[in-house]
Design an enzyme around this catalytic site. Structure first.
Site: not given
Ligand SMILES: NC(=O)C1=CN([C@@H]2O[C@H](COP(=O)(O)OP(=O)(O)OC[C@H]3O[C@@H](n4cnc5c(N)ncnc54)[C@H](O)[C@@H]3O)[C@@H](O)[C@H]2O)C=CC1
Ligand SMILES: O=C(O)C(=O)[C@H](O)COP(=O)(O)O
Length: 317
Positions: A282, A235
């Site tokens: 994104h 993010r």
């Molecule tokens: N660029 C994009 O389109 C996308 C972005 N995302 C972002 O990726 C994030 C992560 O997704 P997942 O891996 O599925 O989540 P997850 O919950 O499986 O893993 C998140 C990891 O971050 C770690 N974490 C949390 N706070 C931390 C800190 N202060 N310091 C170090 N590590 C920390 C957690 O311990 C965990 O290992 C989502 O919350 C979302 O914001 C997700 C999907 C698509």
């Molecule tokens: O799954 C997530 O988390 C993502 O970042 C999406 O792929 C896109 O989500 P938005 O940023 O549009 O909420």
């Protein structure tokens, strides 16, 4: 996790309703109603008081989130995103939040690795050189032997780790709590000061939380060695954009960013013009892999609701 007694599920649009409905046989016999309701489809005939579960739109969910107060009996909010920062305030309340955890992992991981490769190998500058038909030969950095930190060793972080292994990078993982798994040590945030000076590529993939907001600030960035690359697919608000812009302008660091703060990045924003910066809008999770995977996940969630089974991907408060 307890089950929820849900009678009416609101889908964000007729298409996704039809796809999930088409995969679930005989849901009409269960007495559970499927309706369409979102900020884009605020169907007037829908009895909003009856809606007790809602699936948010994928892209641009904010307008619907802003209207959740119109659903007084909401028990479940299901996102189509992995991140749940838009509805983080509901976690720990009477309204359960469930995410699309897992749906976006492969696609987001491949973009993280793609951004790292593109930046290290200068593919973005090569594309620009093509416009001027210039043969700009230069020795670039390889992912091979590079010291890469995955900051956020969760679902997507693990998918990134798996994809980095064949590139023969040296991988360090950091999560919110230190532990060991079958792949070795996962460090905690307290270990960052000793790890950052050895990190040549930082891949940030943490959720946005109170602990991670502006985690990557001026002090954090200053601990990275010269020429380090910052990749962010988590993010945008996890990075202090002004601090990153200062480092990029100084020519000390490079960045490859799928997420930025703010989004969308305004036309006049300095990040568009900083050197050694690669930006994608994104799109980590928004690929051809999304629709089949989200349909499968939502169908499984709705099946569990109908069967009265515990839900998947529930965010624990
Ligand atoms: N660029 C994009 O389109 C996308 C972005 N995302 C972002 O990726 C994030 C992560 O997704 P997942 O891996 O599925 O989540 P997850 O919950 O499986 O893993 C998140 C990891 O971050 C770690 N974490 C949390 N706070 C931390 C800190 N202060 N310091 C170090 N590590 C920390 C957690 O311990 C965990 O290992 C989502 O919350 C979302 O914001 C997700 C999907 C698509
Ligand atoms: O799954 C997530 O988390 C993502 O970042 C999406 O792929 C896109 O989500 P938005 O940023 O549009 O909420």
């Amino acid at each position: 996790m307890s089950t929820l007694d849900i009678r009416t599920i609101a889908f964000p649009d007729p298409d996704i309703l039809a796809k999930v409905d088409g995969r679930i046989t005989d849901h009409q016999q269960t007495g559970i109603e499927f309706v369409v309701w979102s900020a884009e489809n605020p169907t007037v005939e829908v009895n909003r008081a009856a809606i007790d579960a809602i699936i948010l739109p994928y892209i641009d969910a904010q307008p619907t989130v802003a209207r959740l107060g119109e659903l007084p009996n909401l028990k479940l909010v299901q996102t189509q995103t992995t991140g749940y920062d838009l509805v983080a305030d509901l976690v720990g309340t009477d309204t359960t939040v469930a995410t699309a955890s897992g749906v976006h992992a492969a696609a987001t991981a491949e973009l993280a690795v793609g951004l790292a490769l593109a930046s290290l190998r200068g593919i973005d500058t090569a594309v620009r050189s093509m416009a001027s038909r210039s043969w700009n030969h230069a020795r670039m950095r390889s992912l091979a032997d590079r010291r890469v930190m995955i900051l956020g060793a969760g679902g997507i972080g693990e998918a990134i780790r798996q994809r980095l292994v064949p590139f023969e990078a040296h991988i360090t993982r950091v999560a919110s709590h230190a532990r060991t798994d079958e792949h070795g040590r996962i460090y905690g945030p307290e270990d960052l000061p000793k790890l950052l000076p050895h990190t040549e590529v930082l891949i940030a993939v943490t959720p946005l939380t109170k602990q991670t907001e502006k985690l990557i600030d001026a002090e954090f960035l200053s601990q990275l060695p010269d020429n380090a690359l910052v990749v962010n697919v988590g993010r945008g608000k996890v990075v202090d954009t002004d601090a990153l812009v200062a480092e990029l302008r100084a020519g000390r660091l490079s960045a490859a960013l799928d997420v930025v703060d703010p989004e969308p990045l305004p036309h006049e924003h300095p990040l568009w013009g900083t050197p050694n910066t690669l930006i994608t809008p994104h799109v980590g999770g928004d690929t051809s892999a999304f629709e089949p995977r989200i349909e499968q996940m939502l169908t499984e969630q709705v099946r569990r609701i109908i069967a009265g089974e515990p839900l998947i991907n529930v965010v624990e408060g």
